[in-house]
Design a protein around this motif. Structure first.
Motif, PDB file in Angstrom:
ATOM      1  N   PHE A  33      -7.880 -20.375  -9.731  1.00  0.00           N
ATOM      2  CA  PHE A  33      -8.370 -19.192 -10.455  1.00  0.00           C
ATOM      3  C   PHE A  33      -9.632 -19.525 -11.242  1.00  0.00           C
TER       4      PHE A  33
ATOM      5  N   ALA B 227      -3.624 -21.966 -10.880  1.00  0.00           N
ATOM      6  CA  ALA B 227      -4.464 -21.763 -12.065  1.00  0.00           C
ATOM      7  C   ALA B 227      -5.801 -22.483 -11.901  1.00  0.00           C
ATOM      8  N   THR B 228      -5.765 -23.662 -11.324  1.00  0.00           N
ATOM      9  CA  THR B 228      -7.006 -24.389 -11.046  1.00  0.00           C
ATOM     10  C   THR B 228      -7.893 -23.582 -10.121  1.00  0.00           C
TER      11      THR B 228
ATOM     12  N   CYS C 175       1.901 -19.308 -15.005  1.00  0.00           N
ATOM     13  CA  CYS C 175       1.800 -20.734 -15.339  1.00  0.00           C
ATOM     14  C   CYS C 175       1.828 -20.922 -16.850  1.00  0.00           C
TER      15      CYS C 175
ATOM     16  N   LEU D 219      -5.307 -23.165 -20.979  1.00  0.00           N
ATOM     17  CA  LEU D 219      -5.250 -22.043 -20.039  1.00  0.00           C
ATOM     18  C   LEU D 219      -5.491 -20.725 -20.767  1.00  0.00           C
TER      19      LEU D 219
ATOM     20  N   GLY E 286     -10.359 -23.659 -19.446  1.00  0.00           N
ATOM     21  CA  GLY E 286      -9.247 -23.286 -18.585  1.00  0.00           C
ATOM     22  C   GLY E 286      -9.157 -24.161 -17.350  1.00  0.00           C
TER      23      GLY E 286
ATOM     24  N   ALA F 216      -6.104 -26.597 -16.505  1.00  0.00           N
ATOM     25  CA  ALA F 216      -5.368 -26.449 -15.249  1.00  0.00           C
ATOM     26  C   ALA F 216      -5.360 -27.764 -14.469  1.00  0.00           C
TER      27      ALA F 216
ATOM     28  N   THR G 277      -1.620 -17.447 -12.791  1.00  0.00           N
ATOM     29  CA  THR G 277      -2.094 -18.223 -13.944  1.00  0.00           C
ATOM     30  C   THR G 277      -1.353 -17.800 -15.213  1.00  0.00           C
TER      31      THR G 277
END
Length: 121
Positions: A116, A113-114, A16, A62, A73, A77, A13
Motif C-alpha cells: 500500500f 501494508a508495505t 494490519c 502505520l 508508513g 510496514a 492496512t
C-alpha cells in the motif's frame, strides 16, 4: 494505482493496524496465549515487553503513514515484515507448526501494508 486495488490494500492496512494493536495489548498484559506461545517457540518471557514496544512502533508508524507520512508508513510496514519473518522463523526453528498460521497471517498483512505504501498513487 488502480482504484479497487488501492481500496483493498487500504482496508488490509487498516486491518494490519488493528490486528497488531490487539497483539500489542495482549503482549502488554501478558495474555496467557502470548506467554504460552512464546514459551513454545523458545522466546524468554523477559523479551515480551520489548517485542510489544517494537510491534507498537510499527503500529504507530502505520497510523502516521495513513495520516499522510507515507515514508514513515512504508518504513513501519517493512519493519513489521521483518518482525513477522522473525516470528515465522522462530516457529520453524522450534518446530511449532500448530499455530504458525498466526504469525504467517500477520506477515501477509504487513506485506500488504508495505505494498500500500510502496505502490505509486
Amino acid at each position: 494505482m488502480n482504484g479497487a486495488i488501492e481500496i483493498v490494500l487500504l482496508a488490509v492496512t487498516v486491518g494490519c493496524v488493528l490486528a497488531n494493536a490487539a497483539e500489542v495489548v495482549a503482549k502488554a498484559v501478558r495474555a496467557q496465549f502470548v506467554m504460552q506461545n512464546s514459551t513454545e517457540v523458545g522466546v524468554a518471557p523477559k523479551w515480551i515487553p520489548y517485542l510489544a514496544v517494537i510491534e507498537g512502533a510499527g503500529v504507530a508508524g502505520l497510523v502516521a503513514g495513513l495520516f499522510g507520512l507515507e515514508s514513515i508508513g512504508l518504513a513501519a510496514a517493512a519493519g513489521l515484515v521483518l518482525f513477522f519473518v522473525g516470528a515465522v522463523a522462530a516457529h520453524v526453528r522450534a518446530r511449532v507448526f500448530h499455530n504458525i498460521a498466526f504469525p504467517a497471517g500477520f506477515l501477509v498483512l504487513a506485506l500488504a501494508a508495505t505494498a500500500f505504501f510502496a505502490l505509486p498513487a
